[in-house]
Design a protein around this motif. Structure first.
Motif, PDB file in Angstrom:
ATOM      1  N   UNK A   1       0.801  -1.218   0.000  1.00 37.60           N
ATOM      2  CA  UNK A   1       0.000   0.000   0.000  1.00 37.60           C
ATOM      3  C   UNK A   1       0.835   1.270   0.000  1.00 37.60           C
ATOM      4  N   UNK A   2       0.638   2.081  -1.041  1.00 35.15           N
ATOM      5  CA  UNK A   2       1.283   3.395  -1.072  1.00 35.15           C
ATOM      6  C   UNK A   2       0.569   4.342  -0.125  1.00 35.15           C
ATOM      7  N   UNK A   3      -0.733   4.051   0.115  1.00 34.66           N
ATOM      8  CA  UNK A   3      -1.467   4.890   1.060  1.00 34.66           C
ATOM      9  C   UNK A   3      -0.866   4.736   2.454  1.00 34.66           C
ATOM     10  N   UNK A   4      -0.471   3.487   2.797  1.00 34.09           N
ATOM     11  CA  UNK A   4       0.102   3.250   4.125  1.00 34.09           C
ATOM     12  C   UNK A   4       1.377   4.058   4.309  1.00 34.09           C
ATOM     13  N   UNK A   5       2.274   3.995   3.339  1.00 34.34           N
ATOM     14  CA  UNK A   5       3.562   4.681   3.504  1.00 34.34           C
ATOM     15  C   UNK A   5       3.369   6.202   3.607  1.00 34.34           C
ATOM     16  N   UNK A   6       2.531   6.759   2.727  1.00 37.52           N
ATOM     17  CA  UNK A   6       2.293   8.201   2.782  1.00 37.52           C
ATOM     18  C   UNK A   6       1.616   8.593   4.086  1.00 37.52           C
ATOM     19  N   UNK A   7       0.677   7.750   4.533  1.00 34.90           N
ATOM     20  CA  UNK A   7       0.005   8.025   5.809  1.00 34.90           C
ATOM     21  C   UNK A   7       0.993   8.032   6.962  1.00 34.90           C
ATOM     22  N   UNK A   8       1.901   7.059   6.965  1.00 36.55           N
ATOM     23  CA  UNK A   8       2.885   6.977   8.054  1.00 36.55           C
ATOM     24  C   UNK A   8       3.730   8.251   8.097  1.00 36.55           C
ATOM     25  N   UNK A   9       4.259   8.658   6.943  1.00 35.57           N
ATOM     26  CA  UNK A   9       5.074   9.883   6.916  1.00 35.57           C
ATOM     27  C   UNK A   9       4.266  11.093   7.383  1.00 35.57           C
TER      28      UNK A   9
END
Lengths: 176, 309
Positions: free
Chosen positions: B168-176
């Motif tokens: 998930x790219x959403x996960x990585x962007x959300x984490x940052x």
């Protein structure tokens, strides 16, 4: 740097502007007073307060308008303008609008404000109140209806109204 | 004032102040979207190309609407049915579009890093609308914006990201994004879908979805991305739904109300049951609504840089 107007002068001017409005407007029912963000609302807040003190039984409709998205220089400066909040909870259809800003210079902000206003409905009439009118520097055919003080300045100079949040020390400065 | 970046490639490159500038600008656009005339003339001089090499419903419509509401002109391109199938390269495709006087590019691509690569070869500003399994910055911004709307300042807030973290790219962007705003982040899902060494990002992880729900104030539930899984990572969707899916009973068993979010599209009955997705706790449609305001803010703020530099 030169002080053009002192706190005492400005206090009297604001009172006069409020009285002028009350003199011309019989009933505030169909009137909406709108301060232009960000600097005009310092004046409009105080004018609205002064009017309320003169005619305590009338309900004053008051809003704030941000013109950022309507500017004609979105892409001409090195950075983009960050907007302030707009808060107009009234339908402006058929209303009489009093636009309020602190300094009238080129007239471009007022042009943008009129465009922004029309998006909230078609007002019956729009008039303009300013604290300082920098005469002879207009770039558009726009003139104020209620003027606090008129000043003659060079284009390169800046006129800044400094508002004191404790209402003790407002002043108008001329910066070179 | 403006953003510290020329392109919006990922949340990784943004400063906290950038995120806050985007949020405060989006507040204003959200107000514009509630007016009878939901449009401002700011970007009459700007043309945006939406270049999508991968499927999309929400993101694409949202970007297109954002451009229209800003009075920008937009052109849409999707790889299917284009000359990409004849073998045209990415740079050629984009340069051809740009030579038609386009000022900004919104791009989605299945390869991670595609917009970064492109940014080294073209002058126009690029907004990443999702690149492979790397980042999806506008989604993270609208997620955080929606959380902020409900919870206020996100500093110290507990956010769980649940589901297919690995793809998930959403996960990585959300984490940052959440970390930059000071929130605590926990990821949860099956062991095969949680990347190794995820703790290096400063997030905690658990394989127990119930624990994650009990801990958090917001659960951002992610889709199982079958299209990116080329080997089986769990036995069946039914098993996934049983062990890692979220339903209304689980939400009711927690004593307090947590917010349920999902970037869409939802696999109903897999990661999220219908009764949970449609419950009062769900702010999934608020996310979509906020998406337009966030994208208007991103386009507006980047348009300045694009034209000056």
């Amino acid at each position: 740097m030169k002080t053009l107007f002192t706190h005492e002068q400005l206090t009297i001017t604001i009172q006069r502007l409020a009285h002028q409005l009350v003199e011309q407007i019989e009933a505030f029912e169909d009137v909406v007073i709108i301060g232009i963000q960000p600097r005009g609302i310092h004046l409009s807040d105080r004018v609205v307060k002064a009017i309320q003190a003169i005619v305590p039984c009338q309900k004053i409709q008051y809003g704030q308008l941000d013109t950022t998205f309507y500017r004609d220089d979105v892409h001409q400066n090195n950075s983009i303008h960050i907007p302030s909040a707009t808060s107009i909870d009234y339908n402006l259809e058929g209303k009489q609008i009093i636009l309020i800003d602190d300094v009238l210079h080129t007239g471009r902000t007022i042009r943008a404000a009129m465009d922004a206003l029309i998006d909230f409905g078609r007002p019956k009439h729009v008039s303009l109140m300013v604290l300082i009118d920098r005469r002879f520097s207009r770039e558009l055919p726009i003139q104020p209806d209620f003027v606090g003080q008129s000043v003659d300045t060079m284009y390169s100079q800046k006129v800044k109204v400094q508002w004191d949040e404790h209402n003790q020390d407002h002043k108008v400065l001329l910066l070179d | 004032m403006s953003l510290s970046v020329k392109h919006l490639l990922g949340i990784k490159d943004l400063a906290k102040e950038d995120i806050q500038t985007i949020f405060s600008t989006a507040d204003n656009f959200k107000q514009v979207l509630q007016r009878p005339i939901k449009k401002v003339p700011s970007l009459r001089d700007t043309t945006v190309a939406n270049i999508f090499f991968e499927n999309s419903t929400r993101t694409r419509i949202s970007f297109e609407l954002a451009e229209k509401r800003l009075s920008a002109d937009s052109v849409n391109f999707s790889a299917a049915g284009s000359s990409v199938s004849k073998g045209e390269t990415l740079i050629d495709t984009v340069n051809n579009i740009l030579s038609m006087k386009v000022d900004m590019v919104v791009m989605r691509h299945s390869a991670s890093g595609a917009p970064h690569f492109l940014s080294q070869h073209i002058d126009a500003s690029i907004i990443n609308a999702g690149d492979g399994t790397n980042e999806h910055p506008t989604q993270a911004l609208l997620d955080a914006f929606s959380m902020r709307e409900k919870l206020g300042d996100l500093k110290g807030k507990k956010i769980a990201i649940i589901g297919d973290i690995l793809h998930s790219r959403v996960a990585l962007s959300n984490i940052y994004c959440l970390q930059k705003l000071g929130a605590e982040v926990l990821v949860a899902g099956p062991p095969t879908l949680i990347p190794k060494h995820i703790e290096a990002l400063g997030v905690a992880y658990t394989y127990d979805v119930k624990k994650a729900l009990a801990w958090c104030e917001v659960a951002n539930v992610l889709r199982i991305q079958l299209e990116r899984q080329n080997k089986p990572l769990f036995s069946s969707l039914r098993e996934y739904a049983l062990y890692y899916g979220i339903n209304k009973d689980m939400l009711d068993s927690i004593q307090r109300d947590i917010l349920i979010m999902h970037p869409g599209p939802i696999n109903r009955g897999v990661e999220l049951s219908s009764d949970a997705a449609d419950s009062k706790q769900s702010i999934i449609l608020n996310q979509v609504e906020n998406g337009v305001a966030i994208r208007m803010a991103a386009i507006y703020l980047l348009s300045g840089k694009a034209i000056i530099e």
